[in-house]
Design a protein around this motif. Structure first.
Motif, mmCIF file in Angstrom:
data_model
loop_
_atom_site.group_PDB
_atom_site.id
_atom_site.type_symbol
_atom_site.label_atom_id
_atom_site.label_comp_id
_atom_site.label_asym_id
_atom_site.label_seq_id
_atom_site.Cartn_x
_atom_site.Cartn_y
_atom_site.Cartn_z
ATOM 1 N N ARG A 1 64.211 27.080 50.228
ATOM 2 C CA ARG A 1 63.475 26.259 49.256
ATOM 3 C C ARG A 1 62.039 26.065 49.725
ATOM 4 O O ARG A 1 61.100 26.172 48.945
ATOM 5 N N HIS A 2 61.872 25.789 51.013
ATOM 6 C CA HIS A 2 60.533 25.624 51.572
ATOM 7 C C HIS A 2 59.767 26.948 51.540
ATOM 8 O O HIS A 2 58.578 26.990 51.228
ATOM 9 N N PHE A 3 60.463 28.023 51.876
ATOM 10 C CA PHE A 3 59.830 29.349 51.844
ATOM 11 C C PHE A 3 59.344 29.678 50.438
ATOM 12 O O PHE A 3 58.218 30.136 50.242
ATOM 13 N N PHE A 4 60.187 29.405 49.444
ATOM 14 C CA PHE A 4 59.824 29.669 48.049
ATOM 15 C C PHE A 4 58.602 28.849 47.648
ATOM 16 O O PHE A 4 57.669 29.360 47.023
ATOM 17 N N ASN A 5 58.600 27.567 48.021
ATOM 18 C CA ASN A 5 57.473 26.698 47.669
ATOM 19 C C ASN A 5 56.182 27.145 48.348
ATOM 20 O O ASN A 5 55.098 27.069 47.762
ATOM 21 N N ASP A 6 56.292 27.615 49.588
ATOM 22 C CA ASP A 6 55.115 28.126 50.294
ATOM 23 C C ASP A 6 54.552 29.350 49.580
ATOM 24 O O ASP A 6 53.337 29.489 49.409
ATOM 25 N N GLN A 7 55.452 30.247 49.171
ATOM 26 C CA GLN A 7 55.016 31.456 48.470
ATOM 27 C C GLN A 7 54.384 31.108 47.129
ATOM 28 O O GLN A 7 53.370 31.680 46.731
ATOM 29 N N LEU A 8 54.990 30.152 46.428
ATOM 30 C CA LEU A 8 54.464 29.737 45.126
ATOM 31 C C LEU A 8 53.095 29.102 45.278
ATOM 32 O O LEU A 8 52.172 29.388 44.509
ATOM 33 N N SER A 9 52.933 28.256 46.289
ATOM 34 C CA SER A 9 51.642 27.605 46.528
ATOM 35 C C SER A 9 50.566 28.632 46.847
ATOM 36 O O SER A 9 49.419 28.503 46.407
ATOM 37 N N SER A 10 50.935 29.652 47.609
ATOM 38 C CA SER A 10 49.973 30.700 47.951
ATOM 39 C C SER A 10 49.519 31.452 46.709
ATOM 40 O O SER A 10 48.337 31.775 46.554
ATOM 41 N N ARG A 11 50.479 31.719 45.798
ATOM 42 C CA ARG A 11 50.116 32.433 44.565
ATOM 43 C C ARG A 11 49.228 31.568 43.676
ATOM 44 O O ARG A 11 48.294 32.062 43.049
ATOM 45 N N ILE A 12 49.523 30.261 43.633
ATOM 46 C CA ILE A 12 48.704 29.346 42.837
ATOM 47 C C ILE A 12 47.285 29.281 43.405
ATOM 48 O O ILE A 12 46.299 29.309 42.662
ATOM 49 N N ASP A 13 47.179 29.187 44.731
ATOM 50 C CA ASP A 13 45.862 29.145 45.378
ATOM 51 C C ASP A 13 45.069 30.407 45.082
ATOM 52 O O ASP A 13 43.853 30.355 44.855
ATOM 53 N N GLU A 14 45.751 31.550 45.078
ATOM 54 C CA GLU A 14 45.082 32.819 44.801
ATOM 55 C C GLU A 14 44.601 32.865 43.353
ATOM 56 O O GLU A 14 43.495 33.343 43.070
ATOM 57 N N GLU A 15 45.435 32.360 42.426
ATOM 58 C CA GLU A 15 45.035 32.323 41.024
ATOM 59 C C GLU A 15 43.825 31.416 40.822
ATOM 60 O O GLU A 15 42.900 31.743 40.077
ATOM 61 N N ARG A 16 43.820 30.286 41.490
ATOM 62 C CA ARG A 16 42.683 29.366 41.392
ATOM 63 C C ARG A 16 41.411 30.004 41.927
ATOM 64 O O ARG A 16 40.327 29.826 41.368
ATOM 65 N N LYS A 17 41.554 30.758 43.002
ATOM 66 C CA LYS A 17 40.409 31.449 43.580
ATOM 67 C C LYS A 17 39.834 32.452 42.589
ATOM 68 O O LYS A 17 38.604 32.550 42.409
ATOM 69 N N ILE A 18 40.724 33.185 41.928
ATOM 70 C CA ILE A 18 40.281 34.186 40.947
ATOM 71 C C ILE A 18 39.581 33.514 39.774
ATOM 72 O O ILE A 18 38.543 33.980 39.291
ATOM 73 N N VAL A 19 40.142 32.384 39.312
ATOM 74 C CA VAL A 19 39.535 31.648 38.195
ATOM 75 C C VAL A 19 38.151 31.141 38.565
ATOM 76 O O VAL A 19 37.197 31.246 37.781
ATOM 77 N N LYS A 20 38.013 30.586 39.754
ATOM 78 C CA LYS A 20 36.716 30.074 40.203
ATOM 79 C C LYS A 20 35.681 31.192 40.276
ATOM 80 O O LYS A 20 34.515 31.009 39.908
ATOM 81 N N GLN A 21 36.110 32.352 40.747
ATOM 82 C CA GLN A 21 35.193 33.494 40.830
ATOM 83 C C GLN A 21 34.759 33.939 39.444
ATOM 84 O O GLN A 21 33.592 34.287 39.230
ATOM 85 N N GLU A 22 35.703 33.910 38.487
ATOM 86 C CA GLU A 22 35.374 34.315 37.119
ATOM 87 C C GLU A 22 34.442 33.303 36.472
ATOM 88 O O GLU A 22 33.489 33.683 35.752
ATOM 89 N N VAL A 23 34.668 32.008 36.709
ATOM 90 C CA VAL A 23 33.779 30.970 36.173
ATOM 91 C C VAL A 23 32.365 31.144 36.727
ATOM 92 O O VAL A 23 31.372 31.054 35.995
ATOM 93 N N LYS A 24 32.277 31.403 38.010
ATOM 94 C CA LYS A 24 30.978 31.619 38.653
ATOM 95 C C LYS A 24 30.279 32.837 38.061
ATOM 96 O O LYS A 24 29.069 32.813 37.768
ATOM 97 N N ARG A 25 31.032 33.919 37.820
ATOM 98 C CA ARG A 25 30.447 35.122 37.250
ATOM 99 C C ARG A 25 29.918 34.871 35.834
ATOM 100 O O ARG A 25 28.813 35.327 35.490
ATOM 101 N N LEU A 26 30.713 34.119 35.036
ATOM 102 C CA LEU A 26 30.310 33.839 33.663
ATOM 103 C C LEU A 26 29.064 32.947 33.621
ATOM 104 O O LEU A 26 28.196 33.107 32.761
ATOM 105 N N LYS A 27 28.985 32.006 34.551
ATOM 106 C CA LYS A 27 27.806 31.134 34.608
ATOM 107 C C LYS A 27 26.559 31.941 34.935
ATOM 108 O O LYS A 27 25.494 31.755 34.330
ATOM 109 N N LEU A 28 26.705 32.834 35.899
ATOM 110 C CA LEU A 28 25.551 33.686 36.262
ATOM 111 C C LEU A 28 25.154 34.607 35.131
ATOM 112 O O LEU A 28 23.982 34.958 34.961
ATOM 113 N N ALA A 29 26.146 34.984 34.317
ATOM 114 C CA ALA A 29 25.874 35.875 33.191
ATOM 115 C C ALA A 29 25.367 35.097 31.969
ATOM 116 O O ALA A 29 25.032 35.691 30.952
ATOM 117 N N GLY A 30 25.325 33.778 32.097
ATOM 118 C CA GLY A 30 24.833 32.954 30.999
ATOM 119 C C GLY A 30 25.861 32.714 29.907
ATOM 120 O O GLY A 30 25.480 32.370 28.785
#
Length: 204
Positions: free
Chosen positions: A175-204
């Protein structure tokens, strides 16, 4: 998410534990093919869903989702069930939920139910998926729903295959292993979203 001291327990140790439990593993410690099949399904279910052991023990045939394209297992709270013959009834402790599983696991669960569970007379008197298989000469002795000790015993048997690598792995640690893996995937998704937001802002 509950923190877990996983010192000395690497993520690939959890993966290797599942590999040992597989039917074709030369390291699988179980000889009876039916028990080997059931035990693999137990380990794989905990690995894929991160559900509590009590929730796994309480799984019923009807909890397997009917959607062929999006297979699921439903965790449902059923306190005081008259259909449960166990002295200590396993129940869900948290909110009811549907957990996605692989199509392979869904198919194997159905295969176990149709090919092996139905061979036990007692299993026809209750709806729980995982049952005890104690083989006598040419027949099954019991089809009672399994208990917590059954799961603990199968984990201990697999741990003996490689004590140094599997020493800290328990049903609950998945259960802990699953939650750790899920948290890692969520963190990665958030990172991708932040990068896309930053790109869109720079693109106007």
């Amino acid at each position: 998410k509950v923190s877990l001291d996983k010192t000395g327990i690497t993520d690939d140790s959890f993966e290797d534990f599942v590999e040992v439990a597989k039917l074709n593993s030369k390291y699988n410690p179980f000889k009876n093919p039916v028990i080997k099949f059931r035990n693999y399904l137990i380990v794989q279910t905990l690995y894929e869903t991160g559900m509590r052991c009590s929730e796994l023990l309480a799984l019923r045939i009807g909890d397997i989702g009917a959607d062929t394209d999006n297979p699921t297992l439903s965790v449902i709270r059923r306190h005081g069930s008259k259909e449960d013959p166990r002295l200590k009834e396993p129940t869900a402790k948290t909110l009811e939920r549907s957990l996605p599983i692989s199509k392979e696991l869904r198919d194997l669960l159905n295969s176990y139910i149709k090919s092996h569970r139905t061979q036990t007379k007692v299993a026809k008197t209750h709806p729980f998926i995982f049952v005890s298989h104690k083989q006598k000469v040419g027949s099954y002795e019991t089809g009672q729903p399994i208990i917590q000790q059954t799961v603990n015993d199968l984990f201990n048997r697999i741990k003996k295959v490689n004590p140094e690598r599997f020493w800290g792995i328990t049903p609950h640690s998945y259960r802990h292993f699953f939650n750790d893996q899920l948290s890692s995937r969520i963190d990665e998704e958030r990172k991708i979203v932040k990068q896309e937001v930053k790109r869109l802002k720079l693109a106007g």
